[in-house]
Scaffold this motif. Structure first.
Motif, PDB file in Angstrom:
ATOM      1  N   VAL A   1       0.844  -1.194   0.000  1.00 30.91           N
ATOM      2  CA  VAL A   1       0.000   0.000   0.000  1.00 30.91           C
ATOM      3  C   VAL A   1       0.881   1.245   0.000  1.00 30.91           C
ATOM      4  O   VAL A   1       0.637   2.213  -0.734  1.00 30.91           O
ATOM      5  N   LYS A   2       1.937   1.218   0.794  1.00 29.81           N
ATOM      6  CA  LYS A   2       2.893   2.342   0.817  1.00 29.81           C
ATOM      7  C   LYS A   2       3.515   2.549  -0.561  1.00 29.81           C
ATOM      8  O   LYS A   2       3.581   3.678  -1.077  1.00 29.81           O
ATOM      9  N   ALA A   3       3.959   1.469  -1.180  1.00 33.16           N
ATOM     10  CA  ALA A   3       4.599   1.565  -2.500  1.00 33.16           C
ATOM     11  C   ALA A   3       3.623   2.010  -3.577  1.00 33.16           C
ATOM     12  O   ALA A   3       4.019   2.618  -4.585  1.00 33.16           O
ATOM     13  N   SER A   4       2.331   1.736  -3.376  1.00 34.38           N
ATOM     14  CA  SER A   4       1.331   2.069  -4.397  1.00 34.38           C
ATOM     15  C   SER A   4       1.157   3.570  -4.595  1.00 34.38           C
ATOM     16  O   SER A   4       0.645   4.005  -5.628  1.00 34.38           O
ATOM     17  N   GLY A   5       1.595   4.360  -3.625  1.00 35.23           N
ATOM     18  CA  GLY A   5       1.431   5.803  -3.727  1.00 35.23           C
ATOM     19  C   GLY A   5       2.165   6.430  -4.894  1.00 35.23           C
ATOM     20  O   GLY A   5       1.763   7.483  -5.394  1.00 35.23           O
ATOM     21  N   SER A   6       3.233   5.796  -5.345  1.00 30.25           N
ATOM     22  CA  SER A   6       4.004   6.339  -6.469  1.00 30.25           C
ATOM     23  C   SER A   6       4.087   5.353  -7.633  1.00 30.25           C
ATOM     24  O   SER A   6       4.901   5.527  -8.535  1.00 30.25           O
ATOM     25  N   ALA A   7       3.240   4.327  -7.639  1.00 33.61           N
ATOM     26  CA  ALA A   7       3.330   3.267  -8.647  1.00 33.61           C
ATOM     27  C   ALA A   7       2.310   3.444  -9.761  1.00 33.61           C
ATOM     28  O   ALA A   7       1.249   4.052  -9.575  1.00 33.61           O
ATOM     29  N   ALA A   8       2.623   2.896 -10.921  1.00 30.65           N
ATOM     30  CA  ALA A   8       1.656   2.819 -12.021  1.00 30.65           C
ATOM     31  C   ALA A   8       0.655   1.704 -11.750  1.00 30.65           C
ATOM     32  O   ALA A   8      -0.535   1.820 -12.039  1.00 30.65           O
TER      33      ALA A   8
ATOM     34  N   SER B   1      -5.357 -12.384   2.357  1.00 33.70           N
ATOM     35  CA  SER B   1      -5.661 -11.089   2.969  1.00 33.70           C
ATOM     36  C   SER B   1      -4.867  -9.959   2.333  1.00 33.70           C
ATOM     37  O   SER B   1      -5.349  -8.829   2.238  1.00 33.70           O
ATOM     38  N   THR B   2      -3.643 -10.248   1.863  1.00 36.45           N
ATOM     39  CA  THR B   2      -2.851  -9.194   1.216  1.00 36.45           C
ATOM     40  C   THR B   2      -3.557  -8.667  -0.024  1.00 36.45           C
ATOM     41  O   THR B   2      -3.647  -7.458  -0.249  1.00 36.45           O
ATOM     42  N   GLY B   3      -4.083  -9.576  -0.845  1.00 33.46           N
ATOM     43  CA  GLY B   3      -4.788  -9.165  -2.049  1.00 33.46           C
ATOM     44  C   GLY B   3      -6.028  -8.354  -1.743  1.00 33.46           C
ATOM     45  O   GLY B   3      -6.304  -7.337  -2.389  1.00 33.46           O
ATOM     46  N   LEU B   4      -6.807  -8.773  -0.755  1.00 29.68           N
ATOM     47  CA  LEU B   4      -8.027  -8.049  -0.410  1.00 29.68           C
ATOM     48  C   LEU B   4      -7.706  -6.692   0.204  1.00 29.68           C
ATOM     49  O   LEU B   4      -8.372  -5.695  -0.073  1.00 29.68           O
ATOM     50  N   ASP B   5      -6.674  -6.631   1.057  1.00 31.55           N
ATOM     51  CA  ASP B   5      -6.259  -5.355   1.644  1.00 31.55           C
ATOM     52  C   ASP B   5      -5.829  -4.375   0.553  1.00 31.55           C
ATOM     53  O   ASP B   5      -6.182  -3.196   0.576  1.00 31.55           O
ATOM     54  N   LEU B   6      -5.043  -4.873  -0.398  1.00 28.43           N
ATOM     55  CA  LEU B   6      -4.580  -4.010  -1.480  1.00 28.43           C
ATOM     56  C   LEU B   6      -5.735  -3.541  -2.348  1.00 28.43           C
ATOM     57  O   LEU B   6      -5.806  -2.367  -2.726  1.00 28.43           O
ATOM     58  N   ALA B   7      -6.643  -4.451  -2.679  1.00 28.31           N
ATOM     59  CA  ALA B   7      -7.784  -4.091  -3.516  1.00 28.31           C
ATOM     60  C   ALA B   7      -8.629  -3.013  -2.856  1.00 28.31           C
ATOM     61  O   ALA B   7      -9.282  -2.218  -3.532  1.00 28.31           O
ATOM     62  N   ALA B   8      -8.604  -2.963  -1.529  1.00 26.90           N
ATOM     63  CA  ALA B   8      -9.376  -1.964  -0.801  1.00 26.90           C
ATOM     64  C   ALA B   8      -8.629  -0.650  -0.618  1.00 26.90           C
ATOM     65  O   ALA B   8      -9.229   0.425  -0.663  1.00 26.90           O
TER      66      ALA B   8
ATOM     67  N   ALA C   1      -5.082   0.330  -1.837  1.00 23.57           N
ATOM     68  CA  ALA C   1      -3.983   0.820  -2.677  1.00 23.57           C
ATOM     69  C   ALA C   1      -4.374   2.116  -3.368  1.00 23.57           C
ATOM     70  O   ALA C   1      -5.560   2.416  -3.569  1.00 23.57           O
ATOM     71  N   ARG C   2      -3.370   2.886  -3.759  1.00 22.15           N
ATOM     72  CA  ARG C   2      -3.597   4.181  -4.405  1.00 22.15           C
ATOM     73  C   ARG C   2      -3.337   4.119  -5.911  1.00 22.15           C
ATOM     74  O   ARG C   2      -3.170   5.156  -6.568  1.00 22.15           O
ATOM     75  N   CYS C   3      -3.290   2.915  -6.446  1.00 17.93           N
ATOM     76  CA  CYS C   3      -3.154   2.711  -7.885  1.00 17.93           C
ATOM     77  C   CYS C   3      -3.830   1.387  -8.218  1.00 17.93           C
ATOM     78  O   CYS C   3      -4.199   0.632  -7.311  1.00 17.93           O
ATOM     79  N   PRO C   4      -4.018   1.058  -9.485  1.00 19.43           N
ATOM     80  CA  PRO C   4      -4.597  -0.237  -9.830  1.00 19.43           C
ATOM     81  C   PRO C   4      -3.766  -1.399  -9.273  1.00 19.43           C
ATOM     82  O   PRO C   4      -2.541  -1.315  -9.171  1.00 19.43           O
ATOM     83  N   VAL C   5      -4.465  -2.479  -8.915  1.00 17.87           N
ATOM     84  CA  VAL C   5      -3.835  -3.681  -8.373  1.00 17.87           C
ATOM     85  C   VAL C   5      -4.166  -4.847  -9.292  1.00 17.87           C
ATOM     86  O   VAL C   5      -5.340  -5.072  -9.616  1.00 17.87           O
TER      87      VAL C   5
ATOM     88  N   ILE D   1      -7.941  -4.656 -10.231  1.00 19.50           N
ATOM     89  CA  ILE D   1      -8.930  -3.996  -9.381  1.00 19.50           C
ATOM     90  C   ILE D   1      -8.530  -2.535  -9.226  1.00 19.50           C
ATOM     91  O   ILE D   1      -7.372  -2.221  -8.954  1.00 19.50           O
ATOM     92  N   ILE D   2      -9.510  -1.639  -9.348  1.00 20.68           N
ATOM     93  CA  ILE D   2      -9.277  -0.211  -9.152  1.00 20.68           C
ATOM     94  C   ILE D   2      -9.830   0.178  -7.792  1.00 20.68           C
ATOM     95  O   ILE D   2     -11.039   0.273  -7.604  1.00 20.68           O
ATOM     96  N   PRO D   3      -8.965   0.397  -6.784  1.00 25.20           N
ATOM     97  CA  PRO D   3      -9.452   0.786  -5.462  1.00 25.20           C
ATOM     98  C   PRO D   3     -10.023   2.204  -5.489  1.00 25.20           C
ATOM     99  O   PRO D   3      -9.688   3.017  -6.357  1.00 25.20           O
ATOM    100  N   ALA D   4     -10.890   2.490  -4.506  1.00 29.37           N
ATOM    101  CA  ALA D   4     -11.470   3.832  -4.434  1.00 29.37           C
ATOM    102  C   ALA D   4     -10.393   4.892  -4.294  1.00 29.37           C
ATOM    103  O   ALA D   4     -10.507   5.988  -4.873  1.00 29.37           O
ATOM    104  N   ALA D   5      -9.330   4.580  -3.547  1.00 23.41           N
ATOM    105  CA  ALA D   5      -8.263   5.553  -3.332  1.00 23.41           C
ATOM    106  C   ALA D   5      -7.528   5.897  -4.621  1.00 23.41           C
ATOM    107  O   ALA D   5      -6.912   6.952  -4.724  1.00 23.41           O
ATOM    108  N   ALA D   6      -7.591   5.008  -5.607  1.00 20.68           N
ATOM    109  CA  ALA D   6      -6.927   5.271  -6.882  1.00 20.68           C
ATOM    110  C   ALA D   6      -7.709   6.255  -7.737  1.00 20.68           C
ATOM    111  O   ALA D   6      -7.208   6.749  -8.739  1.00 20.68           O
ATOM    112  N   THR D   7      -8.948   6.552  -7.342  1.00 20.91           N
ATOM    113  CA  THR D   7      -9.786   7.492  -8.092  1.00 20.91           C
ATOM    114  C   THR D   7      -9.969   8.797  -7.321  1.00 20.91           C
ATOM    115  O   THR D   7     -10.677   9.694  -7.787  1.00 20.91           O
ATOM    116  N   GLY D   8      -9.344   8.857  -6.129  1.00 21.50           N
ATOM    117  CA  GLY D   8      -9.549  10.025  -5.284  1.00 21.50           C
ATOM    118  C   GLY D   8     -10.792   9.911  -4.440  1.00 21.50           C
ATOM    119  O   GLY D   8     -11.188  10.839  -3.741  1.00 21.50           O
TER     120      GLY D   8
END
Length: 260
Positions: free
Chosen positions: A83-90, A109-116, A118-122, A252-259
């Motif tokens: 999740v931390k790395a997703s802040g600057s990832a494509a 659980s890692t996949g579900l946590d990220l899908a919820a 992350a700040r970019c597509p997973v 998966i496109i998390p809500a955080a990836a759309t703002g």
């Protein structure tokens, strides 16, 4: 222009090897660096981490010798590190089940946590799909901000990899809530340059239709939670069902990836 990296979570499992393969191919297509991330928890000694990272880098270099590869070892849980790395990832790429997931679980659980969160597509990649590659990208669309981002992501991925596109708007039976009209679907897709996309407007359970219509897919793309999800849910039932049962990689496109 500096390209955002493709981040791959690694742990030495067959699922992680599949994720490295997908992520390396995508990094080359995007002309982006590849970042390999390993999370050291209490049960994983540093020596094991070093060995896993060394093998992962060797695998990636063998697949695409020309790309830039960065590796890092983070302290803490895999989901927190990614999740931390997703802040600057494509995009963040993981295997559908790692060494720490009980047998029989397709997505841990890692996949579900990220899908919820992350700040970019997973992208979640299953290790048991062999080398068979599909011929199209299947995108789920319901008019939500996350599905708008999913539409853009899916169309761009299809262009890079010369794949056909199928956009599916499945309306649940028995309700007019959040209905997407055929004209609305066409306008949304064409506005993003998807004039050659196959458009499917259908009534029934969205997950069931997405899975059925993705039998020849290279990738399924959808938002983590659609317009019909319950307030407070970070990943909806449709996304969870597709993640657990799809026969191809799922983005998966998390809500955080759309703002959102």
């Amino acid at each position: 222009m500096k390209h955002r990296p493709v981040v791959v979570g690694i742990d030495g499992s067959p699922a992680a090897e599949a994720a490295i393969k997908w992520g390396t191919t995508e990094a080359a297509a995007l002309r982006s660096p590849l970042h390999l991330v390993y999370a050291v928890t209490a049960g994983n000694p540093p020596s094991q981490a070093g060995e896993v990272v060394y093998k992962a880098v060797a695998q990636a270099r063998g697949l695409m010798p020309g790309i830039t590869i960065d590796s890092r070892i983070e302290t803490g849980s895999p989901s927190a590190a990614l999740v931390k790395a997703s802040g600057s990832a494509a995009v963040v790429v993981i295997g559908s089940r790692g060494l720490g997931v009980m047998i029989g679980a397709l997505v841990g659980s890692t996949g579900l946590d990220l899908a919820a969160n992350a700040r970019c597509p997973v992208v979640v990649v299953r290790p048991d799909l062999g080398t068979t590659a599909g011929s199209r990208v299947v995108i789920g669309y319901d008019g939500s901000p996350a599905s708008d981002t999913a539409l853009e992501f899916g169309l761009e991925h299809a262009r890079r990899h010369d794949l056909a596109v199928r956009v599916v708007a499945a309306h649940p039976t028995g309700t007019d809530l959040h209905r997407i009209t055929e004209d609305g679907l066409r306008e949304a897709v064409h506005a993003r340059g998807g004039h050659d996309a196959e458009l499917i407007h259908i009534t029934g359970h969205p997950a069931e239709h997405l899975l059925r219509l993705s039998s020849d897919a290279a990738l399924i793309v959808l938002g983590a939670r659609g317009r019909g999800g319950f307030a407070g849910m970070l990943i909806g039932s449709v996304s969870q069902t597709v993640l657990h049962h799809a026969d191809c990689p799922v983005a998966i496109i998390p809500a955080a990836a759309t703002g959102g």
